[in-house]
Structures are given as structure tokens and as C-alpha cells.
Design a protein around this motif. Structure first.
Motif, PDB file in Angstrom:
ATOM      1  N   LEU A  59       0.883  -1.081  -0.193  1.00 17.70           N
ATOM      2  CA  LEU A  59      -0.024   0.096   0.037  1.00 17.70           C
ATOM      3  C   LEU A  59       0.790   1.219   0.055  1.00 17.70           C
ATOM      4  N   GLN A  60       0.370   2.254  -0.672  1.00 17.87           N
ATOM      5  CA  GLN A  60       1.075   3.490  -0.342  1.00 17.87           C
ATOM      6  C   GLN A  60       0.394   4.395   0.324  1.00 17.87           C
ATOM      7  N   PHE A  61       0.697   5.028   1.582  1.00 26.04           N
ATOM      8  CA  PHE A  61       0.075   5.889   2.451  1.00 26.04           C
ATOM      9  C   PHE A  61       0.597   7.217   2.179  1.00 26.04           C
ATOM     10  N   ARG A  62      -0.474   8.150   2.591  1.00 30.43           N
ATOM     11  CA  ARG A  62       0.265   9.582   2.890  1.00 30.43           C
ATOM     12  C   ARG A  62      -0.590  10.107   4.315  1.00 30.43           C
ATOM     13  N   TRP A  63       0.035  10.412   5.278  1.00 34.81           N
ATOM     14  CA  TRP A  63      -0.365  11.013   6.451  1.00 34.81           C
ATOM     15  C   TRP A  63       0.168  12.363   6.833  1.00 34.81           C
ATOM     16  N   TRP A  64      -0.238  13.087   7.932  1.00 33.66           N
ATOM     17  CA  TRP A  64       0.128  14.381   8.447  1.00 33.66           C
ATOM     18  C   TRP A  64       0.905  13.773   9.563  1.00 33.66           C
ATOM     19  N   GLU A  65       2.250  14.496   9.695  1.00 32.92           N
ATOM     20  CA  GLU A  65       2.730  14.456  10.871  1.00 32.92           C
ATOM     21  C   GLU A  65       3.896  15.205  10.971  1.00 32.92           C
ATOM     22  N   ASN A  66       4.144  15.842  12.145  1.00 30.23           N
ATOM     23  CA  ASN A  66       5.344  16.936  12.587  1.00 30.23           C
ATOM     24  C   ASN A  66       4.943  18.085  11.406  1.00 30.23           C
ATOM     25  N   GLN A  67       3.868  18.547  11.185  1.00 30.70           N
ATOM     26  CA  GLN A  67       3.475  19.804  10.459  1.00 30.70           C
ATOM     27  C   GLN A  67       4.004  19.678   8.966  1.00 30.70           C
ATOM     28  N   SER A  68       3.675  18.403   8.326  1.00 26.62           N
ATOM     29  CA  SER A  68       4.167  17.984   7.129  1.00 26.62           C
ATOM     30  C   SER A  68       3.710  16.693   6.649  1.00 26.62           C
ATOM     31  N   TRP A  69       3.444  16.836   5.242  1.00 21.61           N
ATOM     32  CA  TRP A  69       2.798  15.593   4.905  1.00 21.61           C
ATOM     33  C   TRP A  69       4.023  14.492   4.719  1.00 21.61           C
ATOM     34  N   GLN A  70       3.624  13.295   5.278  1.00 20.43           N
ATOM     35  CA  GLN A  70       4.603  12.048   5.121  1.00 20.43           C
ATOM     36  C   GLN A  70       4.094  11.052   3.884  1.00 20.43           C
ATOM     37  N   ARG A  96       4.984   3.525  12.820  1.00 20.93           N
ATOM     38  CA  ARG A  96       3.523   3.669  13.255  1.00 20.93           C
ATOM     39  C   ARG A  96       2.785   4.881  12.880  1.00 20.93           C
ATOM     40  N   ILE A  97       1.598   4.688  12.512  1.00 17.88           N
ATOM     41  CA  ILE A  97       0.989   5.532  11.709  1.00 17.88           C
ATOM     42  C   ILE A  97      -0.440   5.589  12.661  1.00 17.88           C
ATOM     43  N   SER A  98      -0.910   6.897  12.886  1.00 19.45           N
ATOM     44  CA  SER A  98      -2.089   6.995  13.594  1.00 19.45           C
ATOM     45  C   SER A  98      -3.314   7.091  12.612  1.00 19.45           C
ATOM     46  N   PHE A  99      -4.318   6.523  12.967  1.00 17.79           N
ATOM     47  CA  PHE A  99      -5.468   6.556  11.968  1.00 17.79           C
ATOM     48  C   PHE A  99      -5.628   7.773  11.705  1.00 17.79           C
ATOM     49  N   SER A 100      -6.066   8.574  12.841  1.00 13.97           N
ATOM     50  CA  SER A 100      -6.459   9.927  12.437  1.00 13.97           C
ATOM     51  C   SER A 100      -5.747  10.881  11.826  1.00 13.97           C
ATOM     52  N   SER A 101      -4.540  10.619  11.536  1.00 15.03           N
ATOM     53  CA  SER A 101      -3.549  11.272  10.643  1.00 15.03           C
ATOM     54  C   SER A 101      -3.486  10.792   9.094  1.00 15.03           C
ATOM     55  N   ILE A 102      -4.060   9.642   8.688  1.00 17.60           N
ATOM     56  CA  ILE A 102      -4.076   9.200   7.399  1.00 17.60           C
ATOM     57  C   ILE A 102      -4.840   9.946   6.541  1.00 17.60           C
ATOM     58  N   ASP A 103      -4.382  10.301   5.185  1.00 21.34           N
ATOM     59  CA  ASP A 103      -5.325  11.249   4.334  1.00 21.34           C
ATOM     60  C   ASP A 103      -5.458  10.265   3.288  1.00 21.34           C
ATOM     61  N   VAL A 104      -4.443   9.353   2.630  1.00 21.82           N
ATOM     62  CA  VAL A 104      -4.774   8.669   1.336  1.00 21.82           C
ATOM     63  C   VAL A 104      -3.988   7.176   1.648  1.00 21.82           C
ATOM     64  N   VAL A 105      -4.914   6.156   1.224  1.00 19.37           N
ATOM     65  CA  VAL A 105      -4.278   4.900   1.259  1.00 19.37           C
ATOM     66  C   VAL A 105      -4.755   4.316  -0.155  1.00 19.37           C
ATOM     67  N   GLN A 106      -3.533   3.818  -1.054  1.00 17.28           N
ATOM     68  CA  GLN A 106      -3.781   3.250  -2.395  1.00 17.28           C
ATOM     69  C   GLN A 106      -3.170   2.069  -2.448  1.00 17.28           C
ATOM     70  N   LEU A 107      -3.522   1.103  -3.044  1.00 13.55           N
ATOM     71  CA  LEU A 107      -3.190  -0.262  -3.238  1.00 13.55           C
ATOM     72  C   LEU A 107      -2.348  -0.194  -4.649  1.00 13.55           C
ATOM     73  N   VAL A 108      -1.089  -0.613  -4.352  1.00  6.07           N
ATOM     74  CA  VAL A 108       0.126  -0.461  -5.110  1.00  6.07           C
ATOM     75  C   VAL A 108       0.076  -1.946  -6.083  1.00  6.07           C
ATOM     76  N   ASP A 109      -0.124  -1.681  -7.429  1.00  6.34           N
ATOM     77  CA  ASP A 109      -0.100  -2.792  -8.374  1.00  6.34           C
ATOM     78  C   ASP A 109       1.347  -3.469  -8.532  1.00  6.34           C
ATOM     79  N   ASP A 110       2.337  -2.684  -8.933  1.00  3.58           N
ATOM     80  CA  ASP A 110       3.424  -3.197  -9.337  1.00  3.58           C
ATOM     81  C   ASP A 110       4.652  -2.284  -8.519  1.00  3.58           C
ATOM     82  N   TYR A 111       5.230  -2.881  -7.392  1.00  2.43           N
ATOM     83  CA  TYR A 111       6.104  -2.266  -6.611  1.00  2.43           C
ATOM     84  C   TYR A 111       7.424  -2.993  -6.656  1.00  2.43           C
ATOM     85  N   HIS A 112       8.520  -2.004  -6.842  1.00  2.00           N
ATOM     86  CA  HIS A 112       9.928  -2.509  -6.877  1.00  2.00           C
ATOM     87  C   HIS A 112      10.837  -1.831  -6.061  1.00  2.00           C
ATOM     88  N   ASP A 113      11.521  -2.354  -5.153  1.00  2.62           N
ATOM     89  CA  ASP A 113      12.299  -1.298  -4.363  1.00  2.62           C
ATOM     90  C   ASP A 113      13.415  -0.721  -5.115  1.00  2.62           C
TER      91      ASP A 113
END
Length: 113
Positions: A59-70, A96-113
Motif C-alpha cells: 500500500l501507499q500511504f500519505r499522512w500528516w505528521e510533524n507539521q508536514s505530509w509524509q 507507526r501511523i495514527s488512524f486519524s492522521s491518514i489522508d490517502v491509502v492506495q493499493l500498489v499494483d507493481d512495486y519494486h524497491d
């Protein structure tokens, strides 16, 4: 034939105060706290998280933490219902990501490190 100075004469002139104000405005825009989510948006996020726990889905996450988007890409390894957090295992760390700070969750189809 007259020799022209090219595009130099058309470059806009800006006062240092204007440049500083534009820079400040950009900084404010990137650091805007997310608005409250509607109930149906929260349910969608919850369903996406519940469906992918323990499946090994990336999954790809975007959340709010420390006054910026992570942002991070990884797999949910656990959900802590007492602290309302989830553990996201990325290629380098476990976050560790707080539920209340999560903005976007997306399923990633093809992920390569």
C-alpha cells in the motif's frame, strides 16, 4: 541590421519582498493541515486497511505528521486498536501511523524497491 539583446530584456523584474512573499505562500500551501474527512471517506479507508491486513498487499500511504505530509510504501503488519495506530513495514523501517492522521491509502499494483 540591429543587434538585439534577446530575451534578457523580457525577463520580469520582481522585488525581493515579492519573491519572499511567494516563497512564504508556497511554504504555507504545502503545510496545510488536512480537513476533516466525511464519514464515508473514513469507512473507505477503514475497509481498504481491513482488507489488506495480513495479505501481504503493498500500500501507499500519505499522512500528516510533524507539521508536514509524509509518504511511505509498504505492507501493514499489525493494527493496534488501543492506540489507534497501524504498523507499516517499509523496505527500510517499520512506521507507526495514527488512524486519524491518514489522508490517502492506495493499493500498489507493481512495486519494486
Amino acid at each position: 541590421m540591429m543587434k538585439d539583446r534577446g530575451t534578457i530584456k523580457w525577463m520580469p523584474m520582481m522585488l525581493p519582498e515579492h519573491v519572499r512573499m511567494l516563497h512564504d505562500w508556497e511554504q504555507e500551501e504545502c503545510c496545510v493541515f488536512p480537513s476533516e474527512k466525511m464519514e464515508w471517506e473514513l469507512e473507505e479507508l477503514q475497509q481498504m486497511i481491513q482488507q489488506t491486513v495480513g495479505t501481504g498487499s503493498i500500500l501507499q500511504f500519505r499522512w500528516w505528521e510533524n507539521q508536514s505530509w509524509q509518504e511511505a510504501v509498504g505492507m501493514i503488519t499489525a493494527i493496534d486498536r488501543t492506540t489507534h495506530e497501524l504498523l507499516l513495514e517499509t523496505s527500510l523501517t517499520v512506521k507507526r501511523i495514527s488512524f486519524s492522521s491518514i489522508d490517502v491509502v492506495q493499493l500498489v499494483d507493481d512495486y519494486h524497491d
